[in-house]
Design an enzyme around this catalytic site. Structure first.
Site, short mmCIF file in Angstrom:
data_model
loop_
_atom_site.label_atom_id
_atom_site.label_comp_id
_atom_site.label_asym_id
_atom_site.label_seq_id
_atom_site.Cartn_x
_atom_site.Cartn_y
_atom_site.Cartn_z
CB CYS A 206 7.63 -5.35 8.08
SG CYS A 206 9.13 -4.70 8.87
CB SER B 13 11.53 5.57 8.23
OG SER B 13 10.92 4.42 7.70
CB CYS C 207 3.30 7.34 3.28
SG CYS C 207 3.88 6.09 4.42
CB CYS D 175 7.53 -3.34 15.81
SG CYS D 175 9.14 -2.92 15.09
CB CYS E 93 3.84 -2.43 13.80
SG CYS E 93 3.81 -2.37 12.01
CD GLU F 148 -1.03 -0.35 3.73
OE1 GLU F 148 -2.07 -1.00 3.58
OE2 GLU F 148 -0.67 0.12 4.81
CB CYS G 255 1.21 1.15 8.90
SG CYS G 255 2.53 0.14 8.24
CG LEU H 38 15.27 5.71 19.95
CD1 LEU H 38 16.42 4.98 19.27
CD2 LEU H 38 15.78 6.99 20.62
CG HIS H 39 9.11 3.32 18.52
ND1 HIS H 39 8.45 4.42 18.04
CD2 HIS H 39 9.22 2.46 17.47
CE1 HIS H 39 8.15 4.24 16.77
NE2 HIS H 39 8.61 3.06 16.39
S1 SF4 Z 1 6.91 -0.70 12.90
FE1 SF4 Z 1 7.98 -0.63 10.90
S2 SF4 Z 1 9.79 -1.94 11.24
FE2 SF4 Z 1 8.38 -2.43 12.91
S3 SF4 Z 1 7.21 -4.21 12.15
FE3 SF4 Z 1 6.05 -2.33 11.61
S4 SF4 Z 1 6.67 -1.85 9.49
FE4 SF4 Z 1 8.22 -3.25 10.37
#
Ligand code: SF4
Length: 375
Positions: free
Chosen positions: A134, A223, A127, A138, A141, A114, A368, A247-248
Site C-alpha cells: 500500500c 474502505s 476480507c 500510515c 500499519c 493475503e 494486516c 478516519l482515525h
Molecule cells: S492503514 Fe490501510 S491505507 Fe493506511 S497504509 Fe495500511 S493498508 Fe494502506
C-alpha cells in the site's frame, strides 16, 4: 489474541527472482460483452462464453481441465487464453478454533497478498486485498511500511472471493460447509487508489450468475482512507455497497501524520464526500477509528469526533472503534479498556452510534500485512 497456527505450508517460501507485473487477461477481468468477444476470438460458439462464466462464478471452478461440459479438445486453448493461473495458496494460518483463516497468496509474478475468512454463527465474511502492499504510508500499519508493490487486477481481486466461497462450500474451513455472505475490502491496499479494477471487481462479486458471484451489494464494504474525489465517483456508480472511511482522528493536525493522505484531502473534505455518498446511496457510512493509546484516544477528541460526525452525517453514520493491536517492534499500543469505554460514551453522547469492533476483527486488522511481510 488467539494463537495463530500454521495449517499447511506445501510450497516453498523462497521464490526465483520474479518479474513483477500484471498477470495475463483472465475471464474474471471481462464483462459479459468482452467475454463473448474473447470466445469469438478463439473461434468458439457464443454460448461457450456463458458456459465458462457459469463454471467460474456458479460452480466456482477455475480449472478448465475440470470443466466437463467443455469439449476436451478446447480445454487447453480456453485455459491458456482465459484462465491463466492467478493465485497460489502459499499457506493458511488459522485461529479461533479454525473459524478464522488467513491465506497468503502468491501471484504469478511472485507478488504476495493475503485474504482472511472469518466465520460467525450468522455469516461468513471475507476480507480481501485490492493492492499488493500500500502506498498510503500510515505509520501504525504494517502494510504501509513496505510501500506499494502493485495494483491487483480485477481477476486477482475476484479470485480471492471465488476461492473462499469454494473453500466454504467444500467444508475446508472449520464449522462445516457454508456460504460466503460478506466481503470487505479491508485487506492490503487502498481500494480507491485502484479504482477501476475495484469497481469492476465489485460488479463481478455482486452480479447474479452467469455474470458474477451473486453476493448482495449491501453485503460488500469498500474502505478508504479518504480519497474524497474517488468517494464521490463511487457514489455515482449506482452501487449500494457500504462505504467505510478510516478516519482515525477528527482533527487535521494529527490526521496529517496518522493518515498522510490527509495533507491532500482534509477531514472536512472527506466528511463532505462521505455525506455525498450517504445521500446518493441512502447507505449509512462506517467510520473506522483505530484507538491508539495517548495518540488519538483523548476525551476531547471523542467529543470533537461526535460533533463533527453528527454535523456532517446526522444519523447516516456509525463509528467502529478498533482497539489497536500493535505490530512487533511498534511504538503504537492499544488504549486501556476504561479509556475505550469513555471514548464510546462521549461519541454516543453527541448522538452518533458507536461500537467497539469485536476482537476477531481486531486481530485481523492488526495483523494486516504481517504475513506477506514475513513471507
Ligand atoms: S492503514 Fe490501510 S491505507 Fe493506511 S497504509 Fe495500511 S493498508 Fe494502506
Amino acid at each position: 489474541m488467539g494463537e495463530w497456527i500454521i495449517m499447511a505450508s506445501s510450497l516453498p517460501l523462497v521464490f526465483d527472482a520474479p518479474k513483477r507485473g500484471m498477470p495475463p487477461r483472465h475471464l474474471a477481468d471481462l464483462d459479459s460483452e468482452q467475454r463473448r468477444e474473447a470466445v469469438r476470438e478463439l473461434g468458439l460458439p457464443a454460448f461457450r462464453a456463458d458456459q465458462l462464466a457459469r463454471q467460474y462464478y456458479g460452480r466456482l471452478e477455475a480449472d478448465p481441465a475440470k470443466m466437463t461440459d467443455l469439449p476436451a479438445t478446447v480445454r487447453d486453448t480456453v485455459g491458456t487464453a482465459l484462465f491463466p493461473p492467478l493465485l497460489t495458496a502459499v499457506k493458511h494460518i488459522a485461529c479461533d478454533k479454525g473459524e478464522t483463516r488467513k491465506t497468503l497468496w502468491r501471484a504469478h509474478d511472485g507478488t504476495l497478498l493475503e485474504s482472511v475468512l472469518m466465520r460467525y454463527p450468522d455469516r461468513a465474511t471475507l476480507c480481501i486485498s485490492s493492492q499488493a502492499g500500500c502506498g498510503m504510508a500510515c505509520p501504525f500499519c504494517a502494510t504501509g511500511q513496505g510501500g506499494l508493490d502493485r495494483n491487483l487486477t480485477t481477476a486477482e481481486i475476484v479470485d480471492q472471493v471465488r476461492a473462499a466461497a469454494a473453500a466454504l462450500r467444500d467444508g475446508d474451513v472449520a464449522g462445516g460447509p457454508g456460504r460466503l455472505s460478506n466481503v470487505v475490502f479491508m485487506g492490503m491496499g487502498e481500494p480507491l487508489a485502484n479504482y477501476k479494477r475495484v469497481v469492476a471487481a465489485v460488479r463481478r462479486i455482486t452480479s447474479p450468475a452467469p455474470d458474477g458471484l451473486g453476493l448482495s451489494q449491501r453485503s460488500v464494504t469498500v474502505s478508504t482512507v479518504g480519497l474524497a474525489p474517488a468517494i464521490r465517483k463511487l457514489a455515482d456508480e449506482g452501487l449500494s455497497v457500504t462505504l467505510a472511511v478510516s478516519l482515525h482522528t477528527p482533527d487535521d493536525e494529527l490526521r496529517d501524520t496518522l493518515v498522510p493522505v490527509n495533507n491532500r484531502w482534509s477531514v472536512k473534505e472527506v466528511l463532505d464526500a462521505a455525506r455525498y455518498y450517504a445521500d446518493k446511496t441512502g447507505r449509512r457510512v462506517s467510520i473506522e477509528y483505530a484507538l491508539i493509546r495517548d495518540v488519538n484516544d483523548q476525551p476531547w477528541r471523542a467529543d470533537l469526533l461526535g460533533k463533527k460526525l453528527h454535523k456532517a452525517l446526522g444519523a447516516l453514520v456509525h463509528v467502529n472503534l478498533i482497539p489497536l493491536n500493535p505490530t512487533p517492534g511498534s511504538e503504537w499500543d492499544a488504549s486501556p479498556k476504561h479509556v475505550e469505554r469513555e471514548f464510546v460514551r462521549r461519541v454516543q453522547a453527541q448522538g452518533v452510534s458507536c461500537t467497539v469492533r469485536d476482537t476477531r476483527g481486531q486481530e485481523i486488522a492488526a495483523a494486516c500485512g504481517q504475513l506477506a511481510a514475513e513471507g
